[in-house]
Scaffold this active site. Sequence first.
Site, PDB file in Angstrom:
ATOM      1  N   SER A 160     -14.381  -8.068  -1.487  1.00  0.00           N
ATOM      2  CA  SER A 160     -14.635  -9.513  -1.564  1.00  0.00           C
ATOM      3  C   SER A 160     -14.954 -10.166  -0.226  1.00  0.00           C
ATOM      4  O   SER A 160     -15.493 -11.266  -0.197  1.00  0.00           O
ATOM      5  CB  SER A 160     -13.450 -10.237  -2.213  1.00  0.00           C
ATOM      6  N   LYS A 196      -9.184 -14.411   2.325  1.00  0.00           N
ATOM      7  CA  LYS A 196     -10.406 -15.182   2.084  1.00  0.00           C
ATOM      8  C   LYS A 196     -10.688 -16.059   3.292  1.00  0.00           C
ATOM      9  O   LYS A 196      -9.857 -16.209   4.186  1.00  0.00           O
ATOM     10  CB  LYS A 196     -10.276 -16.093   0.851  1.00  0.00           C
TER      11      LYS A 196
END
Length: 195
Positions: free
Chosen positions: A45, A88
């Site tokens: 990701s 993230k």
Amino acid sequence: MSAKPEKEEKGHRLLRDILETVALTLLLLLVVRLTVQHYYIDGPSMEPTLHNQEYILVDRLAYLFHPPQRGDIIVFHYPHDPSVDYVKRIIAVPGDTITVIGQTVIVDGVTLHEPYTNPDDPASLAVYPPIRNLVIGPDQYFVMGDNRGDSSDSRQWGTVPKQDIVGKATLVYWPLGANNFGLLPDESSVFAGIK
């Protein structure tokens, strides 16, 4: 008779030196453990910034004196299962207004040009519905993966509360020789136009 007390004194000094060394080592390990944490990247990701199966160091004290900033890569407890940690990038901070439509991200009226995102992302970004003019609440952060088509992030499950942030990712330390080995780049210039 004086040789025996000298030997005892040397023995006491040696024992004291060993105990001081052990105590100092334990103290240093405790300080390091409280301030720095290692984290294993599990999944794609954050490609191309962070690669699957890499190890990074996370600064747990980074936000002690200032709040998280746009562009920071953070490790945090997943809001729907705090036993799971995610990594993230912060895209919007408290008070920001964010719009995300396809590949276009707009923060406070400024369209972001994000060089850190995966240009070869084959996945469709249409899997998430558009977000229009979402105002980020107090102590909340909107986060996204750099590999936008293959990232479960704020587009899917909402913002990250500040209390769930573990720390700021600062360094890739394993494997040696990776193309991103070392300090993570500062991407704050991407957000420089946001007031």
